[in-house]
Write a protein that holds these residues in place. Structure first.
Motif, mmCIF file in Angstrom:
data_model
loop_
_atom_site.group_PDB
_atom_site.id
_atom_site.type_symbol
_atom_site.label_atom_id
_atom_site.label_comp_id
_atom_site.label_asym_id
_atom_site.label_seq_id
_atom_site.Cartn_x
_atom_site.Cartn_y
_atom_site.Cartn_z
ATOM 1 N N ALA A 42 10.694 -46.373 16.456
ATOM 2 C CA ALA A 42 10.180 -46.077 15.117
ATOM 3 C C ALA A 42 11.044 -45.017 14.425
ATOM 4 O O ALA A 42 11.385 -45.152 13.251
ATOM 5 N N SER A 43 11.408 -43.985 15.158
ATOM 6 C CA SER A 43 12.258 -42.939 14.583
ATOM 7 C C SER A 43 13.622 -43.478 14.200
ATOM 8 O O SER A 43 14.149 -43.165 13.126
ATOM 9 N N LEU A 44 14.185 -44.308 15.049
ATOM 10 C CA LEU A 44 15.491 -44.890 14.758
ATOM 11 C C LEU A 44 15.435 -45.786 13.524
ATOM 12 O O LEU A 44 16.323 -45.737 12.680
ATOM 13 N N SER A 45 14.388 -46.582 13.388
ATOM 14 C CA SER A 45 14.287 -47.458 12.218
ATOM 15 C C SER A 45 14.118 -46.661 10.937
ATOM 16 O O SER A 45 14.680 -47.008 9.901
ATOM 17 N N VAL A 46 13.374 -45.553 10.989
ATOM 18 C CA VAL A 46 13.225 -44.698 9.806
ATOM 19 C C VAL A 46 14.563 -44.081 9.428
ATOM 20 O O VAL A 46 14.954 -44.066 8.258
ATOM 21 N N MET A 47 15.319 -43.603 10.421
ATOM 22 C CA MET A 47 16.629 -43.000 10.137
ATOM 23 C C MET A 47 17.595 -44.038 9.578
ATOM 24 O O MET A 47 18.333 -43.760 8.627
ATOM 25 N N MET A 48 17.623 -45.248 10.139
ATOM 26 C CA MET A 48 18.518 -46.293 9.646
ATOM 27 C C MET A 48 18.146 -46.697 8.224
ATOM 28 O O MET A 48 19.016 -46.939 7.391
ATOM 29 N N MET A 50 16.756 -44.765 6.006
ATOM 30 C CA MET A 50 17.170 -43.673 5.131
ATOM 31 C C MET A 50 18.670 -43.747 4.865
ATOM 32 O O MET A 50 19.120 -43.572 3.739
ATOM 33 N N LEU A 51 19.454 -44.026 5.906
ATOM 34 C CA LEU A 51 20.898 -44.109 5.726
ATOM 35 C C LEU A 51 21.302 -45.283 4.853
ATOM 36 O O LEU A 51 22.136 -45.146 3.961
ATOM 37 N N SER A 52 20.721 -46.458 5.077
ATOM 38 C CA SER A 52 21.065 -47.603 4.246
ATOM 39 C C SER A 52 20.482 -47.450 2.854
ATOM 40 O O SER A 52 21.026 -47.962 1.892
ATOM 41 N N GLY A 53 19.385 -46.720 2.719
ATOM 42 C CA GLY A 53 18.782 -46.476 1.409
ATOM 43 C C GLY A 53 19.645 -45.627 0.512
ATOM 44 O O GLY A 53 19.631 -45.761 -0.706
ATOM 45 N N LEU A 54 20.440 -44.737 1.095
ATOM 46 C CA LEU A 54 21.312 -43.904 0.283
ATOM 47 C C LEU A 54 22.322 -44.750 -0.461
ATOM 48 O O LEU A 54 22.595 -44.527 -1.631
ATOM 49 N N ASN A 55 22.879 -45.743 0.220
ATOM 50 C CA ASN A 55 23.821 -46.645 -0.433
ATOM 51 C C ASN A 55 23.098 -47.584 -1.382
ATOM 52 O O ASN A 55 23.591 -47.868 -2.450
#
Length: 161
Positions: A42-48, A50-55
């Motif tokens: 769950a933590s990894l999916s939230v971080m990923m 967030m990272l793809s959301g920036l782009n």
């Protein structure tokens, strides 16, 4: 057997009995591993995300609007406007027109001006006994821009006389 060895054997047997009767580790360990795995995923999916959301926040999809949308075989000029998702013109984009079910002798390219438009000289052809066909339009966004062209664009329809 010496007294010392007997005591050591009794202690070892007692520890083995205690270990065998203790089922906490057997029940608790797999559950803790499952919980850690679920929390980690769950933590990894939230971080990923967030990272793809920036782009993804700044990207705007481009579309092409050809004028006319329907042409006949033979030499003619077609104006193509490149617009963003809000309908605003995009300058500096490269427009690429190539044959799809209709054919072009060469791939045609042009760069949009300040008004977001480009004019291409096309000479589409249809095959024998073919009544209609299409030309595909691709857009290469300006370098370093927040634009993307991931979805299919409007096609130019070629119809026989």
């Amino acid at each position: 057997m010496s007294v010392r060895q007997r005591l050591r054997t009794r202690r070892t047997n007692r520890k083995l009995q205690l270990f065998r009767s203790d089922d906490r580790a057997i029940e608790g360990l797999p559950i803790r591993l499952v919980i850690a795995l679920v929390v980690g995923v769950a933590s990894l999916s939230v971080m990923m995300n967030m990272l793809s959301g920036l782009n993804g926040l700044a990207v705007s999809e481009l579309d092409a609007k050809p004028t006319p949308e329907v042409v006949q075989p033979g030499h003619q000029s077609v104006d193509i406007s490149v617009i963003d998702s809000d309908g605003k013109p995009v300058s500096g984009a490269t427009v690429v027109v190539k044959g799809d079910s209709a054919t072009l002798e060469h791939i045609q390219t042009a760069t949009t001006g300040k008004n977001g438009g480009a004019t291409l000289s096309l000479d589409p052809e249809l095959g024998p006994n073919q009544e209609d066909g299409t030309l595909e339009i691709d857009i290469k966004p300006p370098a370093g821009s927040e634009f993307a062209d991931k979805r299919a664009n409007t096609q130019i329809l070629v119809v026989a006389d």
